[in-house]
Design a protein around this motif. Structure first.
Motif, PDB file in Angstrom:
ATOM      1  N   UNK A  91       0.827  -1.202   0.000  1.00  0.00           N
ATOM      2  CA  UNK A  91       0.000   0.000   0.000  1.00  0.00           C
ATOM      3  C   UNK A  91       0.855   1.242   0.000  1.00  0.00           C
ATOM      4  N   UNK A  92       0.342   2.271  -0.669  1.00  0.00           N
ATOM      5  CA  UNK A  92       1.061   3.546  -0.752  1.00  0.00           C
ATOM      6  C   UNK A  92       0.277   4.643  -0.028  1.00  0.00           C
ATOM      7  N   UNK A  93       0.942   5.389   0.837  1.00  0.00           N
ATOM      8  CA  UNK A  93       0.291   6.568   1.425  1.00  0.00           C
ATOM      9  C   UNK A  93       0.323   7.718   0.410  1.00  0.00           C
ATOM     10  N   UNK A  94      -0.440   8.763   0.677  1.00  0.00           N
ATOM     11  CA  UNK A  94      -0.381   9.967  -0.164  1.00  0.00           C
ATOM     12  C   UNK A  94       0.970  10.639   0.085  1.00  0.00           C
ATOM     13  N   UNK A  95       1.651  10.992  -0.991  1.00  0.00           N
ATOM     14  CA  UNK A  95       2.950  11.655  -0.913  1.00  0.00           C
ATOM     15  C   UNK A  95       2.832  12.988  -1.638  1.00  0.00           C
ATOM     16  N   UNK A  96       3.136  14.075  -0.928  1.00  0.00           N
ATOM     17  CA  UNK A  96       3.112  15.410  -1.524  1.00  0.00           C
ATOM     18  C   UNK A  96       4.541  15.919  -1.650  1.00  0.00           C
ATOM     19  N   UNK A  97       4.786  16.726  -2.669  1.00  0.00           N
ATOM     20  CA  UNK A  97       6.131  17.258  -2.844  1.00  0.00           C
ATOM     21  C   UNK A  97       6.095  18.696  -3.376  1.00  0.00           C
ATOM     22  N   UNK A  98       7.144  19.418  -3.045  1.00  0.00           N
ATOM     23  CA  UNK A  98       7.377  20.768  -3.557  1.00  0.00           C
ATOM     24  C   UNK A  98       8.892  20.958  -3.567  1.00  0.00           C
TER      25      UNK A  98
ATOM     26  N   UNK B 209      14.119  19.782  -1.749  1.00  0.00           N
ATOM     27  CA  UNK B 209      12.854  19.153  -2.131  1.00  0.00           C
ATOM     28  C   UNK B 209      12.137  18.806  -0.834  1.00  0.00           C
ATOM     29  N   UNK B 210      10.868  19.207  -0.740  1.00  0.00           N
ATOM     30  CA  UNK B 210      10.053  18.861   0.416  1.00  0.00           C
ATOM     31  C   UNK B 210       9.205  17.658   0.041  1.00  0.00           C
ATOM     32  N   UNK B 211       9.291  16.611   0.820  1.00  0.00           N
ATOM     33  CA  UNK B 211       8.465  15.426   0.607  1.00  0.00           C
ATOM     34  C   UNK B 211       7.689  15.181   1.893  1.00  0.00           C
TER      35      UNK B 211
ATOM     36  N   UNK C 242      10.036  15.324   5.044  1.00  0.00           N
ATOM     37  CA  UNK C 242      11.447  15.191   4.696  1.00  0.00           C
ATOM     38  C   UNK C 242      11.897  16.440   3.951  1.00  0.00           C
ATOM     39  N   UNK C 243      13.006  16.976   4.369  1.00  0.00           N
ATOM     40  CA  UNK C 243      13.654  18.065   3.654  1.00  0.00           C
ATOM     41  C   UNK C 243      14.877  17.432   3.002  1.00  0.00           C
TER      42      UNK C 243
ATOM     43  N   UNK D 269      -0.488   8.158  -6.204  1.00  0.00           N
ATOM     44  CA  UNK D 269      -0.340   8.574  -4.808  1.00  0.00           C
ATOM     45  C   UNK D 269       0.565   9.798  -4.660  1.00  0.00           C
ATOM     46  N   UNK D 270       1.204  10.251  -5.743  1.00  0.00           N
ATOM     47  CA  UNK D 270       2.131  11.378  -5.706  1.00  0.00           C
ATOM     48  C   UNK D 270       1.418  12.648  -6.165  1.00  0.00           C
ATOM     49  N   UNK D 271       1.429  13.674  -5.286  1.00  0.00           N
ATOM     50  CA  UNK D 271       0.707  14.912  -5.563  1.00  0.00           C
ATOM     51  C   UNK D 271       1.589  16.123  -5.265  1.00  0.00           C
ATOM     52  N   UNK D 272       1.272  17.246  -5.876  1.00  0.00           N
ATOM     53  CA  UNK D 272       1.992  18.492  -5.613  1.00  0.00           C
ATOM     54  C   UNK D 272       1.517  19.048  -4.281  1.00  0.00           C
ATOM     55  N   UNK D 273       2.453  19.513  -3.468  1.00  0.00           N
ATOM     56  CA  UNK D 273       2.130  20.137  -2.186  1.00  0.00           C
ATOM     57  C   UNK D 273       1.958  21.636  -2.426  1.00  0.00           C
TER      58      UNK D 273
END
Length: 184
Positions: free
Chosen positions: A1-8, A14-16, A75-76, A98-102
């Motif tokens: 299973x994958x949790x929602x992961x946001x990134x910017x 890179x912020x994850x 995570x930074x 599951x990968x989305x923009x923060x």
């Protein structure tokens, strides 16, 4: 299973953010060539979650940091080179679902020099509340939603064709009895 992961991203970082409430047994592996691996368990049933990403470019493992909170893991990730990435992952094409923009942390490339450190706790200490709501387009004041110069007409078109029915007069013989109401 994958949790929602946001990134910017920023020029150097890179912020994850992994959205996983009450994460337990959190494990992170970050490799210099950009391999990012996360695993944890969550919930009463201790459901296992994992994320395995090949980041777009190399990273500085020693300069990267992690913070585990009650609702998410942040995570930074320090980039090895100060440059903008065209995407988070090496692989081209559609990113995983599951990968989305923060959007809370997102800053466009041309705005990066304005504010390099986002406030994760949303500190509004320097926000000026003396600015009126109308100037900020937040409404709440007189004329909310109205165009300037528009007439304030208190009549509603729905009420134009309604006939008012007088209330029935109460007399001794009708006490407790139901009154007939006619719909027009």
């Amino acid at each position: 299973r994958h949790p929602i992961v946001k990134w910017a991203q920023r020029l150097d970082d890179v912020f994850i953010t992994i959205e996983l409430p009450d994460a337990q047994d959190v494990k992170l592996k970050l490799e210099p060539e950009g391999k990012f691996f996360f695993s944890a368990k969550s919930g009463a049933d201790k459901i296992p979650y994992e994320v395995d990403l090949d980041l777009h470019d190399k990273v500085d493992v020693d300069g990267s940091k992690a913070s585990v909170g009650n609702r998410n893991i942040c995570y930074l990730v320090k980039k090895a080179e100060s440059k903008w990435w065209s995407r988070l992952l090496k692989q081209e094409g559609r990113p995983p679902v599951f990968l989305k923009v923060d959007w809370d942390r997102w800053v466009d490339e041309d705005e990066d020099d304005v504010d390099t450190k986002p406030a994760p706790d949303m500190d509004f200490g320097d926000l000026d509340f003396s600015v009126s709501a109308n100037k900020m387009n937040m409404g709440g004041g007189e004329g909310f939603g109205a165009v300037e110069g528009e007439d304030d007409d208190d009549s509603d078109t729905e009420d134009e064709n309604v006939e008012e029915i007088p209330a029935p007069k109460k007399d001794a013989s009708s006490s407790g009895a139901e009154h007939e109401v006619k719909n027009v």
